[in-house]
Design a protein around this motif. Structure first.
Motif, PDB file in Angstrom:
ATOM      1  N   LEU A 194     -92.827  30.050  14.375  1.00 62.81           N
ATOM      2  CA  LEU A 194     -93.623  30.044  15.576  1.00 62.81           C
ATOM      3  C   LEU A 194     -94.827  29.743  15.777  1.00 62.81           C
ATOM      4  CD1 LEU A 194     -93.605  32.124  18.227  1.00 62.81           C
ATOM      5  CD2 LEU A 194     -94.612  33.741  16.705  1.00 62.81           C
ATOM      6  N   ALA A 195     -95.638  29.469  14.716  1.00 64.07           N
ATOM      7  CA  ALA A 195     -96.938  28.794  14.570  1.00 64.07           C
ATOM      8  C   ALA A 195     -96.874  27.322  15.223  1.00 64.07           C
ATOM      9  CB  ALA A 195     -97.523  28.860  13.247  1.00 64.07           C
ATOM     10  N   ILE A 196     -95.714  26.588  14.661  1.00 62.31           N
ATOM     11  CA  ILE A 196     -95.469  25.277  15.138  1.00 62.31           C
ATOM     12  C   ILE A 196     -95.266  25.185  16.619  1.00 62.31           C
ATOM     13  CG2 ILE A 196     -94.084  23.152  15.001  1.00 62.31           C
ATOM     14  CD1 ILE A 196     -93.518  23.913  12.065  1.00 62.31           C
ATOM     15  N   PHE A 197     -94.264  26.027  17.177  1.00 61.60           N
ATOM     16  CA  PHE A 197     -94.181  26.060  18.628  1.00 61.60           C
ATOM     17  C   PHE A 197     -95.257  26.391  19.510  1.00 61.60           C
ATOM     18  CE2 PHE A 197     -89.527  27.533  17.137  1.00 61.60           C
ATOM     19  CZ  PHE A 197     -89.131  26.283  17.012  1.00 61.60           C
ATOM     20  N   THR A 198     -96.125  27.300  19.131  1.00 59.87           N
ATOM     21  CA  THR A 198     -97.288  27.981  19.910  1.00 59.87           C
ATOM     22  C   THR A 198     -98.381  26.773  19.789  1.00 59.87           C
ATOM     23  OG1 THR A 198     -96.819  30.168  18.911  1.00 59.87           O
ATOM     24  CG2 THR A 198     -98.895  29.572  20.090  1.00 59.87           C
ATOM     25  N   PHE A 199     -98.572  26.052  18.363  1.00 64.39           N
ATOM     26  CA  PHE A 199     -99.721  24.907  18.602  1.00 64.39           C
ATOM     27  C   PHE A 199     -99.051  23.928  19.507  1.00 64.39           C
ATOM     28  CE2 PHE A 199    -102.161  21.579  16.929  1.00 64.39           C
ATOM     29  CZ  PHE A 199    -103.216  22.050  16.722  1.00 64.39           C
ATOM     30  N   ILE A 200     -98.102  23.510  19.444  1.00 64.80           N
ATOM     31  CA  ILE A 200     -97.734  22.404  20.375  1.00 64.80           C
ATOM     32  C   ILE A 200     -97.523  22.756  21.762  1.00 64.80           C
ATOM     33  CG2 ILE A 200     -95.604  20.880  20.736  1.00 64.80           C
ATOM     34  CD1 ILE A 200     -95.037  20.903  18.071  1.00 64.80           C
ATOM     35  N   ASN A 201     -97.199  23.933  21.926  1.00 68.02           N
ATOM     36  CA  ASN A 201     -97.344  24.521  23.371  1.00 68.02           C
ATOM     37  C   ASN A 201     -98.559  24.434  24.030  1.00 68.02           C
ATOM     38  OD1 ASN A 201     -95.642  25.695  25.834  1.00 68.02           O
ATOM     39  ND2 ASN A 201     -97.162  27.231  25.196  1.00 68.02           N
ATOM     40  N   GLY A 202     -99.624  25.149  23.223  1.00 67.78           N
ATOM     41  CA  GLY A 202    -100.817  25.323  23.677  1.00 67.78           C
ATOM     42  C   GLY A 202    -101.664  24.023  23.729  1.00 67.78           C
ATOM     43  N   TRP A 203    -101.346  22.929  22.828  1.00 66.73           N
ATOM     44  CA  TRP A 203    -101.882  21.651  22.863  1.00 66.73           C
ATOM     45  C   TRP A 203    -101.547  20.566  24.138  1.00 66.73           C
ATOM     46  CZ3 TRP A 203    -105.537  19.674  19.356  1.00 66.73           C
ATOM     47  CH2 TRP A 203    -105.607  18.229  19.394  1.00 66.73           C
ATOM     48  N   ASN A 204    -100.254  20.890  24.553  1.00 69.30           N
ATOM     49  CA  ASN A 204     -99.710  20.219  25.465  1.00 69.30           C
ATOM     50  C   ASN A 204     -99.562  20.936  26.909  1.00 69.30           C
ATOM     51  OD1 ASN A 204     -99.165  17.901  23.730  1.00 69.30           O
ATOM     52  ND2 ASN A 204     -97.078  18.971  23.189  1.00 69.30           N
ATOM     53  N   ASP A 205    -100.118  22.261  26.955  1.00 65.62           N
ATOM     54  CA  ASP A 205    -100.353  22.911  28.131  1.00 65.62           C
ATOM     55  C   ASP A 205    -101.102  22.544  29.351  1.00 65.62           C
ATOM     56  OD1 ASP A 205     -99.522  24.762  30.010  1.00 65.62           O
ATOM     57  OD2 ASP A 205    -100.455  26.534  28.930  1.00 65.62           O
ATOM     58  N   TYR A 206    -100.855  21.437  29.715  1.00 69.18           N
ATOM     59  CA  TYR A 206    -101.488  20.503  30.700  1.00 69.18           C
ATOM     60  C   TYR A 206    -101.647  21.248  31.993  1.00 69.18           C
ATOM     61  CZ  TYR A 206    -102.810  16.936  34.127  1.00 69.18           C
ATOM     62  OH  TYR A 206    -103.597  16.227  35.178  1.00 69.18           O
ATOM     63  N   PHE A 207    -100.701  21.776  32.577  1.00 69.63           N
ATOM     64  CA  PHE A 207    -100.691  22.499  33.958  1.00 69.63           C
ATOM     65  C   PHE A 207    -101.570  23.826  33.772  1.00 69.63           C
ATOM     66  CE2 PHE A 207     -98.894  25.258  37.039  1.00 69.63           C
ATOM     67  CZ  PHE A 207     -99.108  24.572  38.533  1.00 69.63           C
ATOM     68  N   SER A 208    -101.434  24.586  32.868  1.00 68.07           N
ATOM     69  CA  SER A 208    -102.462  25.768  32.812  1.00 68.07           C
ATOM     70  C   SER A 208    -103.773  25.399  32.675  1.00 68.07           C
ATOM     71  CB  SER A 208    -101.954  26.784  31.953  1.00 68.07           C
ATOM     72  OG  SER A 208    -100.806  27.171  32.205  1.00 68.07           O
ATOM     73  N   GLN A 209    -104.084  24.565  31.723  1.00 66.30           N
ATOM     74  CA  GLN A 209    -105.328  24.183  31.502  1.00 66.30           C
ATOM     75  C   GLN A 209    -106.032  23.331  32.864  1.00 66.30           C
ATOM     76  OE1 GLN A 209    -104.723  21.485  28.260  1.00 66.30           O
ATOM     77  NE2 GLN A 209    -104.245  23.435  26.782  1.00 66.30           N
ATOM     78  N   LEU A 210    -105.304  22.655  33.545  1.00 61.31           N
ATOM     79  CA  LEU A 210    -105.717  21.816  34.747  1.00 61.31           C
ATOM     80  C   LEU A 210    -106.184  23.083  35.734  1.00 61.31           C
ATOM     81  CD1 LEU A 210    -106.048  19.412  36.322  1.00 61.31           C
ATOM     82  CD2 LEU A 210    -103.579  19.660  37.140  1.00 61.31           C
ATOM     83  N   ILE A 211    -105.555  24.150  35.833  1.00 61.91           N
ATOM     84  CA  ILE A 211    -105.864  25.046  36.680  1.00 61.91           C
ATOM     85  C   ILE A 211    -106.810  25.955  36.421  1.00 61.91           C
ATOM     86  CG2 ILE A 211    -104.922  27.313  38.099  1.00 61.91           C
ATOM     87  CD1 ILE A 211    -103.474  24.559  39.044  1.00 61.91           C
ATOM     88  N   MET A 212    -107.176  26.424  34.994  1.00 59.47           N
ATOM     89  CA  MET A 212    -108.107  27.123  34.540  1.00 59.47           C
ATOM     90  C   MET A 212    -109.382  26.536  34.149  1.00 59.47           C
ATOM     91  SD  MET A 212    -106.380  30.077  35.010  1.00 59.47           S
ATOM     92  CE  MET A 212    -104.686  30.419  35.008  1.00 59.47           C
ATOM     93  N   THR A 213    -109.550  25.252  34.273  1.00 61.24           N
ATOM     94  CA  THR A 213    -110.715  24.641  33.685  1.00 61.24           C
ATOM     95  C   THR A 213    -111.268  23.851  35.192  1.00 61.24           C
ATOM     96  OG1 THR A 213    -109.532  22.514  33.442  1.00 61.24           O
ATOM     97  CG2 THR A 213    -110.009  24.337  31.603  1.00 61.24           C
ATOM     98  N   ARG A 214    -112.737  23.865  35.351  1.00 66.75           N
ATOM     99  CA  ARG A 214    -113.670  23.485  36.301  1.00 66.75           C
ATOM    100  C   ARG A 214    -114.278  22.249  35.735  1.00 66.75           C
ATOM    101  NH1 ARG A 214    -110.020  25.096  38.528  1.00 66.75           N
ATOM    102  NH2 ARG A 214    -109.998  26.710  40.195  1.00 66.75           N
ATOM    103  N   SER A 215    -114.995  22.255  34.805  1.00 68.68           N
ATOM    104  CA  SER A 215    -115.881  21.388  34.360  1.00 68.68           C
ATOM    105  C   SER A 215    -115.339  20.532  33.335  1.00 68.68           C
ATOM    106  CB  SER A 215    -117.122  22.092  33.703  1.00 68.68           C
ATOM    107  OG  SER A 215    -116.756  22.913  32.740  1.00 68.68           O
ATOM    108  N   THR A 216    -116.136  19.179  33.132  1.00 62.54           N
ATOM    109  CA  THR A 216    -115.621  18.334  32.234  1.00 62.54           C
ATOM    110  C   THR A 216    -115.782  18.923  30.746  1.00 62.54           C
ATOM    111  OG1 THR A 216    -116.173  16.492  33.921  1.00 62.54           O
ATOM    112  CG2 THR A 216    -116.013  15.647  31.460  1.00 62.54           C
ATOM    113  N   PRO A 217    -116.881  19.353  30.500  1.00 59.71           N
ATOM    114  CA  PRO A 217    -117.105  19.922  28.872  1.00 59.71           C
ATOM    115  C   PRO A 217    -116.000  20.837  28.473  1.00 59.71           C
ATOM    116  CG  PRO A 217    -119.308  19.788  30.017  1.00 59.71           C
ATOM    117  CD  PRO A 217    -118.115  19.489  31.311  1.00 59.71           C
TER     118      PRO A 217
END
Length: 272
Positions: A194-217
């Motif tokens: 589960l740790a492997i699946f979760t880390f890879i999923n969180g690292w590659n979760d482009y769509f959610s991170q695109l929606i939830m972030t606003r600033s470059t930093p």
């Protein structure tokens, strides 16, 4: 002769499949050392005859280290949170009897088939009301209740012998101590996977991170690398350099957790 040919054919098929899966990674690594003209040349240059570090120099003109740190914080936070919550929820659903247990588990199974885009609007509205947009909390906490993690740990916890828990109760072991001293060590193989699946999923979760972030930093590494794409041109060498750097943590995590991933359940139960 048939018996001798079978292992040879199997090895050839396995080797061909391995080369097929390794080739994209090889292309990314070699492309990171090619200039733009060579990277898009047809026919392609299979190996860079004149390797260059120009792509990495261009890449590191951006806040790559901050993006990498953000990715580690988000993926690592999700990994720890999902493993902890899923192990507790899976243990309760597998070994405790209470009204509505079947219904709750059925809801988790049904949630696994629900596309993330369906809940995006209400999730974004809720996080905006909390003031968590463009924060680590908004990136990490929504992923902690991952239905697949709870499903995996529940199915794995069902194989734990009930006699171990009964013996612990007879010895006066509390519920909390029994979970952390007995149940959790037995769940390590499943938690490693589960740790492997979760880390890879969180690292590659482009769509959610695109929606939830606003600033470059606050961007993560995959999101930050994607912003390097120009409006009229695409710097393939720079993008491949970023992809090569982004793949290193995922490979490292798999190497660190592969032992726990392959361990058997009963092996941990009989250790003295």
């Amino acid at each position: 002769m048939r018996l001798n040919r079978s292992p040879i054919i199997s090895n050839i098929i396995v080797a061909a499949c391995a080369l097929l899966f390794i080739f994209p990674f090889y292309w990314i690594i070699t492309g990171a050392f090619k200039v733009q003209d060579v990277a898009v040349a047809i026919p392609p240059e299979w190996f860079p005859l004149e390797p260059t570090l120009e792509n990495f120099e261009t890449l590191f003109k951006n806040p790559v280290w901050r993006w990498t740190l953000n990715s580690f914080i988000v993926a690592g936070g999700e990994m720890v949170g999902v493993c902890l919550v899923a192990s507790m929820a899976g243990y309760v659903l597998a070994k405790k009897s209470f009204p509505g247990r079947v219904i709750i588990f059925s809801m988790f199974v049904a949630a696994m088939a629900l596309p993330k885009q369906v809940i995006l609007v209400p999730l974004f509205t809720m996080l905006a009301d909390f003031g968590w947009i463009d924060t680590y909390k908004g990136l990490i906490l929504p992923a902690i209740g991952w239905p697949f993690g709870i499903f995996l740990m529940k199915q794995f916890a069902q194989t734990i012998p009930g006699e171990l828990m009964e013996a612990a109760k007879i010895d006066g072991c509390s519920e909390i101590r029994m979970f952390y001293s007995i149940i959790l060590p037995l769940l390590k193989p499943a938690m490693g996977a589960l740790a492997i699946f979760t880390f890879i999923n969180g690292w590659n979760d482009y769509f959610s991170q695109l929606i939830m972030t606003r600033s470059t930093p606050m961007m993560t590494l995959p999101l930050g690398v994607a912003t390097l794409k120009g409006e009229y041109t695409t710097p393939y060498g720079v993008l491949m350099a970023g992809a090569a750097i982004a793949s290193i943590p995922m490979i490292t995590i798999f190497v660190l957790f592969q032992k726990a991933f392959t361990q058997g359940l009963t092996m941990g139960a009989v250790k003295g």
